[in-house]
Design an enzyme around this catalytic site. Structure first.
Site, short mmCIF file in Angstrom:
data_model
loop_
_atom_site.label_atom_id
_atom_site.label_comp_id
_atom_site.label_asym_id
_atom_site.label_seq_id
_atom_site.Cartn_x
_atom_site.Cartn_y
_atom_site.Cartn_z
N HIS A 1 -10.72 -11.26 12.08
CA HIS A 1 -9.85 -10.81 10.79
C HIS A 1 -9.59 -11.96 9.87
CE1 HIS A 1 -10.01 -7.13 13.02
NE2 HIS A 1 -8.65 -6.94 13.08
N CYS B 1 -3.15 -7.19 16.28
CA CYS B 1 -3.87 -8.55 16.02
C CYS B 1 -3.90 -9.04 14.77
CB CYS B 1 -5.18 -8.18 16.25
SG CYS B 1 -5.84 -6.45 15.43
#
Length: 334
Positions: free
Chosen positions: A242, A129
């Site tokens: 994130h 990710c």
């Protein structure tokens, strides 16, 4: 338009449920969707396109007749089911780390290397990710001049550890408010009011498995075997999305203005220039959508005129996992 039979393997997890949501949201051409999970989840139901689907136990027989299997299970389960998926004639788009570095398995971010997806042998890997978010952010710069070196620090949301990560943070917040003992089960130490600079297993070189993905997977995605990356991965008490701080050195000198224009034009990127007066994105700005936001683009003071620093954020459940997988599946339909 041709329609496809699609199975979601791991349909009860956070990423699996997001895959179902995004298949419907992007109107993927399906004639059948099969939701697969472990035996303990069989009989439950999950949402898809305004209805609910029954969860079926995943077995070697589950993939017969399927065209595409979207994998949202761990590496061990992915390895175990791969032979049955490939033998069934389906294409396995796998979100785990099981096959990412296999030479015969494409590692694909559709905005960067879509052509690689068509060279598959039954399996296509979805990258890590944080790697996806970072590579989308720097891809425009890479196209102007190859990136030689990168220093990255990731600030990863607790949902990167699954639903259990969210539950642990929320339980710790509640316990702290009530004056009760704060318990830790998922993370190596308390995450509420804290940050943890350790994600993944420690390797012999002192880095973690999560940190080395940025270099190893990044090289493969960008087709840049010489790019060296020093990465530190940090868990932060944020629910979703994130963030990554990036310093990079290019082969040729690039001005800040050139870099900003390259980012602005790069597929999947938003150059953050006026987010409520800010030139930087935050996790709240970027959650529940699929663009990678990039800001604070500036001259790096260490690498000189070949150096740039930037900040990027992206939803790691969507673009960092589920959406990227569905986008790969879309490549197979064209």
């Amino acid at each position: 338009m041709k329609e496809y039979k699609v199975a979601v393997l791991g349909a009860t997890g956070a990423v699996g449920q997001e895959m179902l949501k995004i298949l419907a949201e992007r109107r993927f051409p399906v004639s059948q969707v099969r939701a697969l999970a472990s035996a303990r989840s069989a009989g439950k139901r999950v949402y898809f396109a305004g209805e609910t689907l029954p969860i079926e136990e995943a077995t070697a027989e589950s993939f017969k007749g399927m065209d595409i299997v979207l994998g949202a299970v761990g590496a061990g389960a992915a390895r175990a089911f791969r032979p049955a998926i490939v033998d069934a004639g389906a294409v396995f788009v796998d979100n785990s780390s099981a096959f990412r570095m296999d030479e015969d398995v494409p590692l694909v971010v559709p905005e960067i290397n879509p052509e690689d997806a068509l060279r598959h042998h039954g399996v296509i890997a979805n990258p890590n990710c944080s790697t996806i978010i970072t590579m989308v952010a720097v891809n425009g710069i890479q196209r102007v001049s190859p990136i030689e070196a990168m220093v990255a620090s990731t600030y990863q949301a607790v949902s990167g550890a699954g639903r259990e990560g969210i539950d642990e943070l929320e339980a710790q917040i509640a316990a702290d408010v009530q004056g009760a003992d704060v318990e830790t089960h998922i993370f190596p130490c308390r995450i509420h009011k804290n940050v943890i600079p350790m994600i993944g297993d420690r390797l012999e070189n002192g880095y973690t498995t999560e940190e080395m993905k940025m270099q190893n997977e990044g090289r493969k995605i960008l087709h840049n075997a010489g790019m060296n990356v020093c990465c530190t991965c940090v868990r932060v008490p944020v629910i979703r999305s994130h963030s990554i701080s990036v310093q990079l050195r290019t082969r040729d000198a690039i001005s800040v203005e050139q870099a900003m224009e390259a980012i602005r034009l790069a597929p999947g990127c938003v150059l953050a220039q006026n987010l409520d007066g800010r030139d930087y994105p935050t996790p709240l700005d970027t959650s529940d959508q699929d663009q990678v936001y990039v800001g604070r683009v500036r001259r790096d003071l260490i690498f000189g005129d070949r150096g740039l620093s930037l900040w990027c954020c992206g939803d790691q459940i969507r673009k960092g996992a589920a959406t990227n997988a569905v986008q790969i599946a879309e490549l197979l339909t064209k």
